[in-house]
Design a protein around this motif. Structure first.
Motif, mmCIF file in Angstrom:
data_model
loop_
_atom_site.group_PDB
_atom_site.id
_atom_site.type_symbol
_atom_site.label_atom_id
_atom_site.label_comp_id
_atom_site.label_asym_id
_atom_site.label_seq_id
_atom_site.Cartn_x
_atom_site.Cartn_y
_atom_site.Cartn_z
ATOM 1 N N THR A 100 -10.055 -42.739 -8.822
ATOM 2 C CA THR A 100 -10.478 -42.601 -10.213
ATOM 3 C C THR A 100 -9.990 -41.301 -10.842
ATOM 4 N N GLY A 101 -9.994 -40.216 -10.087
ATOM 5 C CA GLY A 101 -9.554 -38.943 -10.644
ATOM 6 C C GLY A 101 -9.712 -37.808 -9.657
ATOM 7 N N PRO A 102 -9.012 -36.680 -9.894
ATOM 8 C CA PRO A 102 -9.010 -35.596 -8.915
ATOM 9 C C PRO A 102 -10.264 -34.731 -8.908
ATOM 10 N N ARG A 103 -10.965 -34.650 -10.045
ATOM 11 C CA ARG A 103 -12.133 -33.758 -10.114
ATOM 12 C C ARG A 103 -13.399 -34.567 -9.850
ATOM 13 N N ILE A 104 -13.974 -34.368 -8.676
ATOM 14 C CA ILE A 104 -15.099 -35.182 -8.215
ATOM 15 C C ILE A 104 -16.348 -34.313 -8.085
ATOM 16 N N VAL A 105 -17.459 -34.808 -8.633
ATOM 17 C CA VAL A 105 -18.750 -34.148 -8.453
ATOM 18 C C VAL A 105 -19.652 -35.064 -7.631
ATOM 19 N N VAL A 106 -20.204 -34.533 -6.555
ATOM 20 C CA VAL A 106 -21.112 -35.272 -5.683
ATOM 21 C C VAL A 106 -22.543 -34.857 -6.000
ATOM 22 N N LEU A 107 -23.390 -35.821 -6.287
ATOM 23 C CA LEU A 107 -24.815 -35.566 -6.471
ATOM 24 C C LEU A 107 -25.571 -36.140 -5.283
ATOM 25 N N ALA A 108 -26.500 -35.371 -4.755
ATOM 26 C CA ALA A 108 -27.317 -35.830 -3.634
ATOM 27 C C ALA A 108 -28.757 -35.414 -3.869
ATOM 28 N N ALA A 109 -29.670 -36.165 -3.300
ATOM 29 C CA ALA A 109 -31.075 -35.795 -3.350
ATOM 30 C C ALA A 109 -31.463 -34.951 -2.150
ATOM 31 N N LEU A 110 -30.631 -34.986 -1.111
ATOM 32 C CA LEU A 110 -30.891 -34.253 0.126
ATOM 33 C C LEU A 110 -29.742 -33.314 0.448
ATOM 34 N N SER A 112 -28.891 -32.322 3.314
ATOM 35 C CA SER A 112 -28.224 -32.764 4.537
ATOM 36 C C SER A 112 -27.148 -33.801 4.272
ATOM 37 N N THR A 113 -27.167 -34.416 3.099
ATOM 38 C CA THR A 113 -26.175 -35.440 2.763
ATOM 39 C C THR A 113 -24.876 -34.832 2.250
ATOM 40 N N LEU A 114 -24.932 -33.626 1.708
ATOM 41 C CA LEU A 114 -23.764 -33.053 1.044
ATOM 42 C C LEU A 114 -22.590 -32.845 1.994
ATOM 43 N N GLY A 115 -22.838 -32.242 3.157
ATOM 44 C CA GLY A 115 -21.754 -31.979 4.098
ATOM 45 C C GLY A 115 -21.008 -33.237 4.494
ATOM 46 N N PRO A 116 -21.708 -34.269 4.998
ATOM 47 C CA PRO A 116 -21.023 -35.497 5.360
ATOM 48 C C PRO A 116 -20.300 -36.165 4.190
ATOM 49 N N SER A 117 -20.869 -36.091 2.990
ATOM 50 C CA SER A 117 -20.252 -36.733 1.831
ATOM 51 C C SER A 117 -18.976 -36.015 1.409
#
Length: 204
Positions: A100-110, A112-117
């Motif tokens: 979809t595009g090069p600039r990606i923002v990851v949202l997580a509620a936890l 502990s999810t950020l690293g794996p994502s």
């Protein structure tokens, strides 16, 4: 086709059953719910539950879709040892995000999810990735306030700027997609991940 789904929250079961009935009639979904896996992975890291995940999946004997992003990478790495496909629900979403595009923002509620994502997005070729934890979201989820949880996630997505695509790191966040107002594409994992698993592929 019969597909086994490993969840760490019972609330995922009706979500994936509804998706299966609506988009994949004829598919048979079997559910395993192990909330303790997420609790232990949050406390000690995903690698701490490797042996337990192996034990849970050893007797499955067929393809597995793991719907927990925190333990998905560990589970996926066991596929060769187990002798059957093990797919993480967020891989297809990650591939779509990179497309979809090069600039990606990851949202997580936890947290502990950020690293794996973020690691997964890197595997799929992402370079410019920012990650954010939605304040107070997980507390709402644990309290059973699904509406409040999804509104918090949607509000966080609406606050994102300077991105080409927003990735919702956890399957439980998917219900926030209809609530967002941002023009930035927002991706959730359940539909993409289920389609990929039933197709036997990676990106669905």
């Amino acid at each position: 086709m019969t597909l086994v789904l490993l969840h760490t929250a019972a609330s995922h079961v009706p979500v994936f059953d509804a998706l299966g009935e609506r988009e994949h009639p004829g598919a048979v979904l079997r559910h395993l719910v192990r909330p303790g896996l997420l609790e232990r992975a949050r406390a000690a890291g995903p690698e701490a539950v490797r042996a337990e995940v192996r034990e849970v999946l050893a007797g499955v004997g067929g393809p597995v879709l793991v719907t927990c992003s925190t333990i998905g990478g560990v589970a996926e790495s066991l596929a060769a040892e187990l002798g059957h496909p093990v797919l993480r629900v967020d891989r297809a979403m990650a591939a779509r995000a990179v497309e979809t595009g090069p600039r990606i923002v990851v949202l997580a509620a936890l947290e502990s999810t950020l690293g794996p994502s973020v690691e997964l997005l890197g595997e799929e070729g992402a370079g410019d990735v920012r990650s954010l934890v939605v304040p107070g979201a997980w507390e709402l989820f644990e309290a059973g306030d699904e509406g409040g949880y999804l509104r918090a996630v949607a509000a966080a997505a609406d606050g994102v700027t300077g991105a080409d695509v927003i990735v919702l790191a956890q399957a439980s966040m998917a219900g926030a997609v209809p609530l967002v107002r941002t023009r930035i594409p927002v991706l959730a994992s359940p539909a993409l991940g289920l389609a990929a698993a039933l197709a036997g592929g990676r990106t669905g």
